[in-house]
Write a protein that holds these residues in place. Structure first.
Motif, PDB file in Angstrom:
ATOM      1  N   LYS A 126     -51.287  59.482  98.733  1.00  0.00           N
ATOM      2  CA  LYS A 126     -51.565  60.918  98.740  1.00  0.00           C
ATOM      3  C   LYS A 126     -52.992  61.102  99.256  1.00  0.00           C
ATOM      4  O   LYS A 126     -53.893  61.445  98.492  1.00  0.00           O
ATOM      5  N   PRO A 127     -53.214  60.871 100.549  1.00  0.00           N
ATOM      6  CA  PRO A 127     -54.574  60.829 101.090  1.00  0.00           C
ATOM      7  C   PRO A 127     -55.345  62.135 100.963  1.00  0.00           C
ATOM      8  O   PRO A 127     -56.575  62.126 101.010  1.00  0.00           O
ATOM      9  N   ASP A 128     -54.649  63.244 100.785  1.00  0.00           N
ATOM     10  CA  ASP A 128     -55.325  64.529 100.636  1.00  0.00           C
ATOM     11  C   ASP A 128     -55.423  64.952  99.172  1.00  0.00           C
ATOM     12  O   ASP A 128     -55.831  66.080  98.879  1.00  0.00           O
ATOM     13  N   GLY A 129     -55.055  64.046  98.278  1.00  0.00           N
ATOM     14  CA  GLY A 129     -55.078  64.360  96.857  1.00  0.00           C
ATOM     15  C   GLY A 129     -56.409  64.055  96.195  1.00  0.00           C
ATOM     16  O   GLY A 129     -57.476  64.111  96.827  1.00  0.00           O
ATOM     17  N   GLU A 130     -56.358  63.697  94.917  1.00  0.00           N
ATOM     18  CA  GLU A 130     -57.568  63.469  94.136  1.00  0.00           C
ATOM     19  C   GLU A 130     -58.428  62.379  94.743  1.00  0.00           C
ATOM     20  O   GLU A 130     -57.940  61.385  95.265  1.00  0.00           O
ATOM     21  N   LYS A 131     -59.747  62.554  94.646  1.00  0.00           N
ATOM     22  CA  LYS A 131     -60.704  61.609  95.199  1.00  0.00           C
ATOM     23  C   LYS A 131     -61.468  60.886  94.083  1.00  0.00           C
ATOM     24  O   LYS A 131     -61.630  61.395  92.980  1.00  0.00           O
ATOM     25  N   ILE A 132     -61.891  59.672  94.407  1.00  0.00           N
ATOM     26  CA  ILE A 132     -62.881  58.964  93.603  1.00  0.00           C
ATOM     27  C   ILE A 132     -64.071  58.695  94.513  1.00  0.00           C
ATOM     28  O   ILE A 132     -63.990  58.858  95.731  1.00  0.00           O
ATOM     29  N   GLU A 133     -65.200  58.286  93.922  1.00  0.00           N
ATOM     30  CA  GLU A 133     -66.386  58.016  94.720  1.00  0.00           C
ATOM     31  C   GLU A 133     -66.727  56.536  94.662  1.00  0.00           C
ATOM     32  O   GLU A 133     -66.756  55.930  93.574  1.00  0.00           O
ATOM     33  N   LEU A 134     -66.978  55.951  95.836  1.00  0.00           N
ATOM     34  CA  LEU A 134     -67.428  54.564  95.917  1.00  0.00           C
ATOM     35  C   LEU A 134     -68.948  54.533  95.936  1.00  0.00           C
ATOM     36  O   LEU A 134     -69.589  55.276  96.696  1.00  0.00           O
ATOM     37  N   ALA A 135     -69.527  53.652  95.116  1.00  0.00           N
ATOM     38  CA  ALA A 135     -70.981  53.466  95.098  1.00  0.00           C
ATOM     39  C   ALA A 135     -71.369  52.485  96.203  1.00  0.00           C
ATOM     40  O   ALA A 135     -70.822  51.382  96.279  1.00  0.00           O
ATOM     41  N   LEU A 136     -72.315  52.891  97.067  1.00  0.00           N
ATOM     42  CA  LEU A 136     -72.758  52.087  98.202  1.00  0.00           C
ATOM     43  C   LEU A 136     -74.246  51.785  98.110  1.00  0.00           C
ATOM     44  O   LEU A 136     -75.008  52.542  97.494  1.00  0.00           O
ATOM     45  N   ILE A 137     -74.671  50.713  98.769  1.00  0.00           N
ATOM     46  CA  ILE A 137     -76.085  50.378  98.891  1.00  0.00           C
ATOM     47  C   ILE A 137     -76.327  49.762 100.258  1.00  0.00           C
ATOM     48  O   ILE A 137     -75.448  49.106 100.820  1.00  0.00           O
ATOM     49  N   ARG A 138     -77.524  50.001 100.809  1.00  0.00           N
ATOM     50  CA  ARG A 138     -77.862  49.377 102.081  1.00  0.00           C
ATOM     51  C   ARG A 138     -79.371  49.209 102.208  1.00  0.00           C
ATOM     52  O   ARG A 138     -80.165  49.884 101.540  1.00  0.00           O
ATOM     53  N   SER A 139     -79.744  48.281 103.092  1.00  0.00           N
ATOM     54  CA  SER A 139     -81.116  48.150 103.554  1.00  0.00           C
ATOM     55  C   SER A 139     -81.033  48.006 105.069  1.00  0.00           C
ATOM     56  O   SER A 139     -80.348  47.111 105.574  1.00  0.00           O
ATOM     57  N   THR A 140     -81.707  48.892 105.807  1.00  0.00           N
ATOM     58  CA  THR A 140     -81.541  48.936 107.250  1.00  0.00           C
ATOM     59  C   THR A 140     -82.174  47.721 107.924  1.00  0.00           C
ATOM     60  O   THR A 140     -83.066  47.074 107.379  1.00  0.00           O
ATOM     61  N   ALA A 141     -81.687  47.416 109.122  1.00  0.00           N
ATOM     62  CA  ALA A 141     -82.169  46.265 109.883  1.00  0.00           C
ATOM     63  C   ALA A 141     -83.675  46.369 110.098  1.00  0.00           C
ATOM     64  O   ALA A 141     -84.206  47.446 110.387  1.00  0.00           O
ATOM     65  N   ARG A 142     -84.354  45.244 109.961  1.00  0.00           N
ATOM     66  CA  ARG A 142     -85.810  45.256 110.066  1.00  0.00           C
ATOM     67  C   ARG A 142     -86.286  45.375 111.507  1.00  0.00           C
ATOM     68  O   ARG A 142     -87.391  45.838 111.762  1.00  0.00           O
ATOM     69  N   LYS A 143     -85.459  44.928 112.450  1.00  0.00           N
ATOM     70  CA  LYS A 143     -85.825  45.014 113.858  1.00  0.00           C
ATOM     71  C   LYS A 143     -84.863  45.972 114.554  1.00  0.00           C
ATOM     72  O   LYS A 143     -83.688  45.648 114.742  1.00  0.00           O
TER      73      LYS A 143
END
Length: 511
Positions: free
Chosen positions: A82-99
């Motif tokens: 049911k792709p248009d139904g209820e949503k959950i949230e995924l927790a994300l983290i990142r550190s951008t490329a240094r160069k």
């Protein structure tokens, strides 16, 4: 490794199974997975990156990562049917490329479990991927059911402590009744506290989440680094979305051909092999031989613990089950063998279980403050959402001799752990995975000869299952669970692939 609780961390990973939902094809995205714009560029929900807060208790607690790290939440469907139904949230983290010059894109990590928090884990492990960080944004996430991504909740900290004291390898009917009652209480708590998410924490749904993450990051293809259970997740993704597979490395690989019985039996043999390697190494180390235990002494200690748990400074007692899992925890890396020696010496000579209990806590998700992260709950929920098999007490009793023969230390616990999904409120979806990824680019698959949790044969079968034109097998003659950053040869080969796009020759061996 007992029926009172799920096998902790990667101890469970080799017994998991994978497959696809009925709504997807082997080679196409499900609708809503992030399509493309009119020019063929990826299209997804924009991510609102912000400064990270400290990990929550469910993620494992600790200090907030530094300024280089950003965190966000990404909405995804609870039910991909049911792709248009209820949503959950995924927790994300990142550190951008240094160069910025020469940046390749985002490299998404899953460190295994199932149940490990990538949001809490990646900052603490980032130094190991320092060279990759120059040209990649390092990205990880809490998979669905884990940490702060609709994390599964079951029992309280006190209830988990109490359950750990129950004998998970029952010797008579009375002990069996207590163990089964404890298992039922755990399952009932999961059903009560997490009923909404339990049907939807399967690996195939997590793979679809990966494609949502890819699209939201603005990447045409997913560059991915999976470790332990993360290799299973990566293989499922490759099967579902082969045309979206970028540079992908699977290290410490789960065997996709094994059902829970074969997986647990293989792990029993793997941990017994690693224990034997530890004992040989300990006996030949300068200055260590005098304090090195013998296998017979270890089995005798475990037998004594079955009847009389050892006291600890915490006021908790070290049980047989906790000692078995503590020993297993120390076998994941050669670097922790010294703690195993210390723990066994303490238990045998001093009659206290402090060190072995601390090792057990590291693998069960219990912090120094007595609070548990949701590793155990997520581990059980994901495992049981995936695995179709449901075993009975009669099944376990029939197989006990085989498990004991495979490992006098780990076999019995592994056999009884087959009851972890019995009476689970959600039906499992699969028997064994289909990891065929025809049309995918090369996937580097790494197996370590001395890996206790994911025996090297699993890497060989994964490479074959992905397809001859896809799976690139790299074998390491070493010890421990995982090779990157540990074995120089394997690390060099992975860097050459991820940074330059040059995979090693198939069936390369690193000493």
């Amino acid at each position: 490794m007992s029926p009172t609780r799920p096998r902790a961390a990667a101890l469970a990973s080799a017994s998991l199974v994978i497959a696809l939902t009925a709504t997807a094809t082997a080679c196409g995205e499900d609708r809503g997975s992030g399509g493309a714009d009119g020019k063929g560029r990826p299209q997804g929900v924009a991510i609102d990156w912000k400064r990270c807060e400290a990990p929550t208790a469910a993620q494992g607690a600790g200090k907030a990562p530094g300024k280089a790290w950003q965190c966000a939440k990404l909405p995804v469907p609870l039910d991909y049917g049911k792709p248009d139904g209820e949503k959950i949230e995924l927790a994300l983290i990142r550190s951008t490329a240094r160069k910025k010059q020469g940046r390749i894109g985002s490299l998404v990590f899953n460190f295994g479990g199932p149940g490990g928090s990538g949001v809490a884990g990646l900052p603490s492990l980032a130094d190991e991927y320092d060279k990759l960080h120059d040209r990649y944004d390092l990205v990880s996430f809490d998979p669905r059911g884990v940490g702060e991504s609709a994390g599964v909740r079951c029992q309280s900290d006190k209830e988990l402590d109490a359950a750990a004291q129950i004998d998970g390898t029952p010797d008579d009917d009375a002990e069996l009744r207590v163990s089964l009652a404890s298992n039922k209480a755990y399952i009932d708590a999961c059903a009560k506290n997490s009923a909404k998410v339990l049907p939807h924490v399967d690996t195939a749904s997590a793979a679809r989440d990966l494609d949502r993450i890819r699209a939201a990051l603005g990447e045409e293809k997913l560059h991915y680094f999976g470790i332990s259970y993360g290799t299973e997740l990566g293989a499922v993704y490759a099967h579902l979305f082969p045309k979206k597979v970028g540079r992908t490395v699977l290290d410490a690989v789960v065997d996709p051909t094994q059902d829970p019985v074969k997986g647990s039996l293989g792990q029993s043999k793997g941990f017994q092999l690693a224990l034997g390697n530890y004992l040989k190494s300990c006996g030949t180390s300068a200055g260590a031989a005098a304090g090195c235990p013998k296998l017979g002494e270890i089995t005798a200690l475990l037998k004594r613990l079955d009847a009389s748990p050892l006291p600890t400074d915490q006021g908790r007692k070290l049980t047989q089950d906790e000692a078995v899992n503590g020993i297993a925890a120390a076998l994941y890396s050669k670097d922790t063998w010294k703690y195993l020696t210390a723990g066994l010496q303490e238990a045998m000579r001093k009659g206290t279980g402090n060190t072995l209990l601390l090792l057990f806590d590291t693998i069960s998700g219990r912090g120094p403050d007595g609070r548990y992260n949701n590793l155990q709950a997520a581990n059980r929920a994901i495992s049981c959402a995936d695995a179709e098999q449901r075993y009975t007490v009669a099944d376990v009793k029939q197989r006990l001799p085989e498990f004991r023969a495979a490992s006098p230390v780990f076999g019995e616990s592994a056999a009884w752990s087959l009851l972890a999904c019995t009476d689970w409120p959600v039906k499992g979806k699969w028997k064994t995975p289909d990891v065929r990824a025809e049309g995918s680019g090369p996937i580097v698959v790494i197996g370590n000869a001395g890996d206790p949790a994911t025996p090297v044969a699993g890497a060989e079968r994964m490479a074959e299952g992905l397809g001859r034109s896809v799976g690139v097998l790299l074998t390491v003659e070493g010890e421990g669970h995982g090779t990157y950053g540990v074995n120089a040869c394997a690390t060099k080969a992975v860097n050459a692939y991820l940074l330059e796009g040059k995979p090693p020759a198939n069936r390369t061996t690193c000493a």
